[in-house]
Structure formats: C-alpha cells, structure tokens
Design a protein around this motif. Structure first.
Motif, PDB file in Angstrom:
ATOM      1  N   VAL A 146       0.833  -1.202   0.000  1.00 38.49           N
ATOM      2  CA  VAL A 146       0.000   0.000   0.000  1.00 38.49           C
ATOM      3  C   VAL A 146       0.867   1.250   0.000  1.00 38.49           C
ATOM      4  O   VAL A 146       0.576   2.241  -0.654  1.00 38.49           O
ATOM      5  CB  VAL A 146      -0.934   0.004   1.232  1.00 38.49           C
ATOM      6  CG1 VAL A 146      -1.704   1.318   1.327  1.00 38.49           C
ATOM      7  CG2 VAL A 146      -1.887  -1.181   1.168  1.00 38.49           C
ATOM      8  N   GLY A 147       1.963   1.222   0.750  1.00 37.38           N
ATOM      9  CA  GLY A 147       2.822   2.400   0.845  1.00 37.38           C
ATOM     10  C   GLY A 147       3.931   2.152   1.854  1.00 37.38           C
ATOM     11  O   GLY A 147       4.260   1.007   2.180  1.00 37.38           O
ATOM     12  N   LYS A 148       4.495   3.253   2.395  1.00 34.34           N
ATOM     13  CA  LYS A 148       5.572   3.177   3.377  1.00 34.34           C
ATOM     14  C   LYS A 148       5.252   4.075   4.566  1.00 34.34           C
ATOM     15  O   LYS A 148       4.648   5.135   4.409  1.00 34.34           O
ATOM     16  CB  LYS A 148       6.899   3.629   2.760  1.00 34.34           C
ATOM     17  CG  LYS A 148       7.432   2.731   1.662  1.00 34.34           C
ATOM     18  CD  LYS A 148       8.749   3.266   1.129  1.00 34.34           C
ATOM     19  CE  LYS A 148       9.310   2.368   0.035  1.00 34.34           C
ATOM     20  NZ  LYS A 148      10.595   2.896  -0.498  1.00 34.34           N
ATOM     21  N   ILE A 149       5.686   3.662   5.757  1.00 37.14           N
ATOM     22  CA  ILE A 149       5.448   4.447   6.964  1.00 37.14           C
ATOM     23  C   ILE A 149       6.361   5.673   6.964  1.00 37.14           C
ATOM     24  O   ILE A 149       7.570   5.549   6.782  1.00 37.14           O
ATOM     25  CB  ILE A 149       5.689   3.616   8.226  1.00 37.14           C
ATOM     26  CG1 ILE A 149       4.675   2.480   8.307  1.00 37.14           C
ATOM     27  CG2 ILE A 149       5.598   4.496   9.488  1.00 37.14           C
ATOM     28  CD1 ILE A 149       4.909   1.541   9.470  1.00 37.14           C
ATOM     29  N   ARG A 150       5.778   6.847   7.179  1.00 32.76           N
ATOM     30  CA  ARG A 150       6.546   8.078   7.262  1.00 32.76           C
ATOM     31  C   ARG A 150       6.509   8.692   8.654  1.00 32.76           C
ATOM     32  O   ARG A 150       7.364   9.481   9.013  1.00 32.76           O
ATOM     33  CB  ARG A 150       6.040   9.093   6.216  1.00 32.76           C
ATOM     34  CG  ARG A 150       6.368   8.720   4.780  1.00 32.76           C
ATOM     35  CD  ARG A 150       7.831   8.434   4.610  1.00 32.76           C
ATOM     36  NE  ARG A 150       8.200   8.113   3.235  1.00 32.76           N
ATOM     37  CZ  ARG A 150       9.173   7.294   2.907  1.00 32.76           C
ATOM     38  NH1 ARG A 150       9.862   6.693   3.863  1.00 32.76           N
ATOM     39  NH2 ARG A 150       9.469   7.061   1.657  1.00 32.76           N
ATOM     40  N   ASP A 151       5.501   8.371   9.474  1.00 35.49           N
ATOM     41  CA  ASP A 151       5.455   8.894  10.839  1.00 35.49           C
ATOM     42  C   ASP A 151       4.391   8.149  11.614  1.00 35.49           C
ATOM     43  O   ASP A 151       3.669   7.301  11.060  1.00 35.49           O
ATOM     44  CB  ASP A 151       5.179  10.408  10.853  1.00 35.49           C
ATOM     45  CG  ASP A 151       5.968  11.127  11.943  1.00 35.49           C
ATOM     46  OD1 ASP A 151       6.068  10.566  13.053  1.00 35.49           O
ATOM     47  OD2 ASP A 151       6.489  12.222  11.684  1.00 35.49           O
ATOM     48  N   ILE A 152       4.308   8.459  12.904  1.00 36.99           N
ATOM     49  CA  ILE A 152       3.337   7.854  13.810  1.00 36.99           C
ATOM     50  C   ILE A 152       2.609   8.982  14.524  1.00 36.99           C
ATOM     51  O   ILE A 152       3.241   9.920  15.028  1.00 36.99           O
ATOM     52  CB  ILE A 152       4.043   6.940  14.828  1.00 36.99           C
ATOM     53  CG1 ILE A 152       4.817   5.831  14.100  1.00 36.99           C
ATOM     54  CG2 ILE A 152       3.034   6.335  15.804  1.00 36.99           C
ATOM     55  CD1 ILE A 152       5.771   5.065  14.990  1.00 36.99           C
ATOM     56  N   VAL A 153       1.284   8.923  14.566  1.00 38.32           N
ATOM     57  CA  VAL A 153       0.461   9.977  15.152  1.00 38.32           C
ATOM     58  C   VAL A 153       0.014   9.559  16.542  1.00 38.32           C
ATOM     59  O   VAL A 153      -0.565   8.483  16.718  1.00 38.32           O
ATOM     60  CB  VAL A 153      -0.776  10.276  14.281  1.00 38.32           C
ATOM     61  CG1 VAL A 153      -1.569  11.452  14.856  1.00 38.32           C
ATOM     62  CG2 VAL A 153      -0.360  10.566  12.845  1.00 38.32           C
ATOM     63  N   VAL A 154       0.296  10.404  17.539  1.00 36.15           N
ATOM     64  CA  VAL A 154      -0.111  10.111  18.915  1.00 36.15           C
ATOM     65  C   VAL A 154      -0.831  11.322  19.486  1.00 36.15           C
ATOM     66  O   VAL A 154      -0.749  12.431  18.957  1.00 36.15           O
ATOM     67  CB  VAL A 154       1.094   9.757  19.819  1.00 36.15           C
ATOM     68  CG1 VAL A 154       1.863   8.579  19.241  1.00 36.15           C
ATOM     69  CG2 VAL A 154       2.017  10.950  20.009  1.00 36.15           C
TER      70      VAL A 154
END
Length: 430
Positions: free
Chosen positions: A26-34
């Motif tokens: 689907v894609g690549k991880i660029r960040d994590i939202v908290v």
C-alpha cells in the motif's frame, strides 16, 4: 493484533512497507500519530502516516492495522485516501518527539530523545510506553550515556516551544531520497520544518528544497540567515534557484544574489532574464559540455557523475570553446547509447547527432514538449540567436512546468489500487 510483538521501537518502523491482506504494498510508513494525555498517562497511538504511491501521505488508524513489527505492517486493506492533515491535538513521533530535550524525574538526568517504544494495552489501544534518550557528553567526540525509561518517569514533552534539534529524526530518515524527505517535511508544523532545515547540511537541504512546493521553499529559506541561504542556493541547480529567487521580495533576492558566488549568481541572473514559461525559463545551465576533440572515454567519465540526473546524463553537448554557457557554436549532441558502443579513444566529434534542430530560448512549453516527443528525447539543447549553447531542457523540468502548481498535493494513482470504501474507511481519529 495478537500476532504483533508486545513492544516495537518506533525508529525501526520508519520507511517500512505497509501491505494489504493480499500481500500488495500500500505504501511506506513516514510517521506515527499520537495524542498526549494528562496525568502522566502514556500517549495513545492513533495511527500511522503512510506515504502511498504518488507521494501522497494518508492517515492509517491503528484500528485498521492487523500486524506491526520491525519488518512489515499489515492493514485490513480498507484505506481512506484523503490526504493526512495533522490536527492541533496530535503529535508526530518522528517529526516532533525525536530530539526533544527531556528530564528523568528524580534523577537529574537530562537527554535528547532518540527513540520511543509503543505497545498494545489490554484494551487493544497502542500507547507510547518507553522513552529512549541520550545524555549530552561532556567530552568532545564521545556520545553520552543512553537510557530507556518508562514514559511516566519523563518530563519535557508538554513544552512545545522549547528548542528542539533534529539529529535523531534525521538519523531515522537518513536513507530517504530527497523527494521522500521533502514529503515528510511538508507535513510538519512550520517551527519543526525550520529546525530540520537548520540541521541539514547545505547540499542535502538544497536537494530537499528542489522537491518542495514554492511556498514551503520560501518559508524555509526565509528562516535561514542570509549567508546560509546564499550557500544553499549555490548548491541548488541554477534553474531551481532562479525559480525560488523569483518568488522572493526583490530586495531580498538581490541581497542573496550578491552573497552568492559570482559565477553561480551570473547563471541564476541569466535564467531569470527569460520568460517563465519558455525553454530559457526552465532550462539548466549545467549539462555535460565537451569540445569535439574530447574522447568517448572523457564523455563517459563525465556522465558517470552521481550528481547528474538520468536525463542530464543521457546527452553530451559538443561545442566550440568556450565551454561555459553561453558557449561557442553548438556542433551537436552525443547520445549515451552511441557512446557506449564506440571505442574509448574515439573523439566525440565523430559520433555526433547534428541533424536535430536545437530549441531556442524563447521556445514555448508546448514547443519543448513537441520537440522531445517527436525525437524521443529526454533532454535537448537550447541555443541563442548565434547558435551558442545556453543550456538544456530536460523532461523532468518540462513536467514540473506542465503539471499544475499543486501537483505534489494531488493524489497519484497507486500501482496497486488501494481499496477505498466499506462501512468505515478508517479515516477517523477517535
């Protein structure tokens, strides 16, 4: 998420592929939202920022993630393709938590955050449970001691206005291509963008600026002192530097041009003298230029330069001296495929394609597109009225000018279409 490990360190997720249940990426991880919570409660992980094909960042809720570890992430396959926009209550792990200066309660230990760990609770919510930090070293060239501590034992994340470096963030994103790093920076708050720009070296920042929308370029350049801004402009390709300087207030533009190396500034001024939507306005003044008595071996050595784009490396422009634009008369071009078939000692003047008419600096975008398409070229020479080479138009520069100004924010069509729809496409952050 019973198949996921109990704890995952965030920095290991940067750039990891995200797959749907069928195994298609689907894609690549660029960040994590908290979201930070009061009372010492660990931050709740809302989801992931995923770059899908076409350089579009979307939000993937953790409720749509079925497996996560340091090797891959698997989603349900139901993805909302709306562009990710950070909300005021949200914090980005890579963009805003890494490099934060924090204190460990009751110990006096002060350090810079280089990673955080996330793990699922019994409620199946994922939270940030651990913080990895590095103390500052009192000895030059030595790294300070590292610690991994419980979230509840750390102070400092509730102070958004503190000075924050970017060393550990850039380490996590070190292997990104400039276009991908530009996409990450584009989604960050202005303050964080400025901090990252300050931490990048001139060459890397120049490469990233070339991939950003003009408004981001102007904002980031404006946050630099004039001396550094001029240094960064010198590292940019002249055509991109000219486009950026043209967006600045005239007095600022002139000040930066005066601070630049005279030869670099001269190239930029020349490009700025052409109309924007012409061959002259988008060409580069740094193609591979050689005299006719140079050998094929000389030409191949020049096109091996790793800093050349593929389109610029496809042609060698052969001219009479002088070799700096505006050069002597253009004699023709040598195609890389032809050079590879010739003995190294052959002179490039003997393998020229001189039948193709060059572009004029006043040629329109449509004329340039028609010219490249007609002759199946990825680049073409641009000459003045006296037949002197003044630059080259490449297909990537042409596309930049033909596409809408906001093309970077326009969704691209994924190579493997992402399933959209369902009763809950996973776009909410509840």
């Amino acid at each position: 998420m019973s198949t996921s490990p109990s704890r995952v360190f965030a920095a290991r997720l940067s750039g990891l592929p995200v797959f749907d249940p069928a195994g298609d990426q689907v894609g690549k991880i660029r960040d994590i939202v908290v979201v930070l919570r009061p009372g010492g409660l660990p931050p709740r992980v809302l989801g992931l920022v995923v770059e899908v094909f076409g350089r579009r960042s979307i939000f993937l809720p953790m409720t749509r993630v079925t497996h996560v570890d340091s090797g891959q992430v698997i989603t349900t396959g139901v993805v909302n393709m709306r562009r990710f926009e950070q909300r005021p209550t949200e914090t980005l792990v890579f963009g805003q938590m890494l490099d934060r200066q924090v204190t460990v309660r009751g110990t006096g230990v002060v350090g810079s955050v280089y990673d955080v760990a996330m793990e699922p609770e019994r409620s199946r919510d994922w939270v940030i449970s651990r913080v990895a930090l590095q103390e500052g070293s009192k000895r030059f060239g030595r790294k300070g001691q590292t610690h991994v501590v419980e979230w509840r034992d750390v102070e400092g994340f509730a102070a958004p206005d503190g000075v924050q470096g970017a060393t550990h963030l850039l380490a996590a994103l070190d292997e990104m291509r400039p276009a991908d790093l530009a996409n990450v920076i584009h989604d960050l708050p202005p303050k964080r963008r400025a901090e990252i720009a300050a931490a990048l070296d001139d060459e890397r920042l120049a490469d990233v600026l070339e991939e950003l929308p003009e408004e981001d370029q102007v904002e980031i350049l404006g946050a630099l002192d004039n001396e550094r801004a001029a240094d960064v402009l010198e590292e940019m390709s002249p055509d991109d530097a000219a486009d950026l300087i043209a967006e600045l207030p005239p007095e600022t533009a002139e000040k930066l041009l005066q601070l630049m190396d005279p030869e670099e500034a001269e190239d930029v001024r020349r490009l700025m003298s052409y109309e924007e939507h012409t061959a002259g306005g988008m060409m580069t003044t740094e193609p591979v230029i050689l005299p006719p008595d140079a050998t094929v071996a000389d030409a191949l050595a020049h096109v091996r330069n790793v800093e050349l784009s593929p389109s610029l490396a496809a042609l060698v422009y052969v001219v009479r001296p002088p070799l700096e634009p505006p050069t002597g008369r253009l004699l023709g071009v040598a195609h890389i495929q032809r050079l590879l078939r010739e003995p190294p000692s052959t002179m490039v003047g003997h393998v020229l394609d001189s039948d193709i008419e060059p572009l004029r600096a006043t040629s329109s975008l449509e004329d340039c597109a028609r010219h490249l398409a007609t002759y199946n070229l990825v680049a073409a020479p641009v000459v003045d009225d006296d037949g002197r080479l003044v630059g080259a138009v490449t297909v990537d520069d042409l596309l930049d000018h033909l596409l809408p100004e906001n093309w970077r924010d326009t969704p691209g069509r994924p190579a493997n279409p992402v399933r959209i729809g369902g009763t809950n496409p996973g776009g909410s952050r509840g």
